[in-house]
Design a protein around this motif. Structure first.
Motif: not given
Length: 556
Positions: A65, A67, A69, A330, A332-333, A336, A342, A345
């Motif tokens: 993504t 974001a 990894e 992650t 974050r991902a 997402y 984004k 996040l």
């Protein structure tokens, strides 16, 4: 905060001969490329043939993504961490392509304090492997066009030339070109196109060849064109194999470098995983297994692409048996994938995490279908909250897999010790029972149906008329019993990059099928996969410079 290149330039690198000594490799077995790089001759493998293989660890990831990894970073950090806990380990990575280096994606040497060095050399010309591959591919193209010019004894149909020229750079203007213009003396006019070097079959061949004889056999098996009456023309028919192999005589040898913490690292080959099979060379991986007790390698993009091809193509062809799979994600991902923009996040969102975690779940299930145990590595960011971490830990406990919060970007090997210990424990406690997903004796449609249903979770496969025609031609050549390599978007389990998480109710569309007879696999093209990427509006090249002393800046 220091940039990646500033960290790398401050590294305390050891002479490459000292790194080789860690592997019990004598200086006489090194072909030096300066003080910090060397090639390992294939004869070294013969010297080590009686030594038992180490354990093979594959590092893969969820779907990538914006974001990020950090799969390569975790791979490097795990190798450094293995050294921290007293294990004899080596890393085996792909070489970066200069296209992404000057484009937008960046290089492939890790990041932060988990990098392979010298990173400037690695991300630029390195030991010249990419140039050798480009030259070998384009020599074959030149010989083919010269054959057309010099009477066309083989009766090659210029409209059915399959071979494409290549360049290790993102250059969209070369996607479609016309060659041979300017009158009779300048050749036979025909439509042509360029692809990026890492997408060429010559790259795939180099990465799957076991020695020079195998390399030459595979080069000769390249299907390059058809005649006017529909007969296949192979590279060997053009008498190009010997010269191509001569250009690749050094490129076939793996490159030895080191991490920031002086862990040995092999870097060799670099096929993209969304276009090709996405793994470093068989020669590097097999050599790594002889040189250390643990060989840690990676496969490109998400597990639906790189890992599937590693397990169904590379391991099958080379007789490799991975002991453990590390699946990088992650928080974050995963948020997402759960629908968070984004820009948001960094804000805690447990509900979105729970929604997006289905992507991680699907990849874990997919990897277990190969009989290999999985450890989840959460590449930790400073914005991850205790509540979000607890969700991940509870989820992995329910899935029956170990999970480790890794901080190798910020702490190097020290930040990956927990991951290293859990990987070693998993290898000891859960023996691998690796097996490929499908039997190559199945038909091409059956093999693609299996991957689509079992890995992508599609309802089925739709073949266009062009794909059906191509499959019939491959069957007529008797080449349909090869593994399949799906060219697909990396951003989704499906062939639609906009479908995140775990897409459902979709059909995979195969728009064309191509035979890579030399590489030994069949490529199925889905979606809008570009074999020659373009530069973005503001390419990374704008920020790269070099001073009067040769010091490079702006390279990440």
């Amino acid at each position: 905060m220091l940039s990646d290149i500033e960290i790398a330039q401050g590294a305390n690198m050891l002479p490459i001969a000292d790194i080789a000594k860690k592997l019990s490799v004598d200086g006489d077995d090194l072909e030096f490329y300066g003080k910090y790089k060397a090639k390992l001759p294939l004869s070294l493998r013969d010297k080590l043939k009686d030594k038992p293989d180490g354990k093979l660890i594959l590092v893969t990831a969820i779907n990538p993504t914006p974001a990020g990894e950090g799969k390569t970073t975790v791979t490097v950090g795990l190798g450094e961490a293995m050294q921290k806990i007293g294990k004899n380990a080596i890393i085996a990575l792909r070489e970066p392509s200069m296209g992404p280096v000057f484009g937008v994606k960046g290089g492939a040497a890790g990041g932060g304090y988990a990098q392979v060095v010298p990173m400037e050399d690695i991300n630029l010309h390195f030991t010249g492997d990419m140039h050798a591959l480009t030259s070998a591919n384009n020599l074959l193209c030149a010989i083919l066009d010269n054959h057309l010019q010099q009477g066309n004894e083989l009766q090659i149909d210029p409209r059915r030339v399959l071979l494409k020229r290549c360049l290790d750079m993102n250059d969209r203007a070369l996607r479609n070109v016309v060659v041979g213009l300017g009158g009779k003396v300048n050749g036979v006019p025909r439509e042509d196109s360029f692809m990026i070097t890492v997408a060429s079959e010559v790259m795939a061949i180099l990465c799957l060849a076991t020695d020079m004889d195998d390399l030459k056999r595979r080069l000769g098996d390249m299907l390059v064109a058809y005649t006017y009456d529909g007969k296949p023309v192979y590279a060997r028919d053009l008498q190009a194999v010997g010269a191509m192999a001569a250009l690749l005589k050094d490129a076939i040898k793996p490159n030895l470098v080191q991490t920031l913490e002086n862990t040995p690292a092999l870097m060799h080959g670099g096929p993209f995983a969304n276009i090709a099979h996405g793994c470093n060379s068989v020669t590097a991986t097999k050599l790594g297994l002889k040189l250390a007790d643990y060989c840690i390698t990676e496969a490109g993009f998400g597990a639906d692409l790189g890992a599937e091809k590693f397990l169904d193509i590379k391991c099958r062809v080379a007789g490799l048996k991975p002991s453990c799979i590390v699946l990088v994600a992650t928080i974050r991902a995963l948020k997402y994938n759960g629908g968070v923009a984004k820009a948001d996040l960094g804000t805690e969102n447990v509900e979105a995490l729970k929604k997006g975690i289905v992507n991680l779940k699907t990849h874990i299930e997919n990897m277990h279908k190969y009989g290999v145990p999985v450890v989840v590595a959460i590449n930790r960011f400073g914005t991850d909250t205790d509540a979000e971490i607890a969700v991940i830990e509870d989820f992995c406990r329910e899935m029956g897999v170990l999970v480790s919060l890794t901080e190798v970007f910020a702490k190097g090997g020290e930040g990956g010790k927990d991951l290293a210990e859990k990987v070693c424990a998993t290898i000891e406690e859960k023996p691998s029972n690796y097996h490929p997903l499908y039997d190559t004796a199945l038909s091409i449609p059956e093999k693609l149906e299996t991957i689509a249903r079992e890995i992508y979770r599609a309802d089925g496969v739709n073949f266009t008329a062009a794909a059906k025609k191509a499959i019939s031609e491959i069957e007529a050549l008797g080449k349909d019993k090869l593994p399949v390599c799906v060219a697909k978007t990396q951003y989704s389990l499906s062939d639609n990059p906009a479908l995140l998480g775990k897409p459902e109710g979709f059909t995979l569309t195969v728009r064309d099928v191509r035979l890579s007879a030399g590489a030994g696999f069949i490529v199925a093209l889905t979606g809008d996969i570009m074999t020659m990427p373009g530069l973005p509006k503001v390419p990374a090249a704008y920020n790269i410079d070099v001073d009067a002393d040769g010091q490079i800046s702006g390279l990440f």
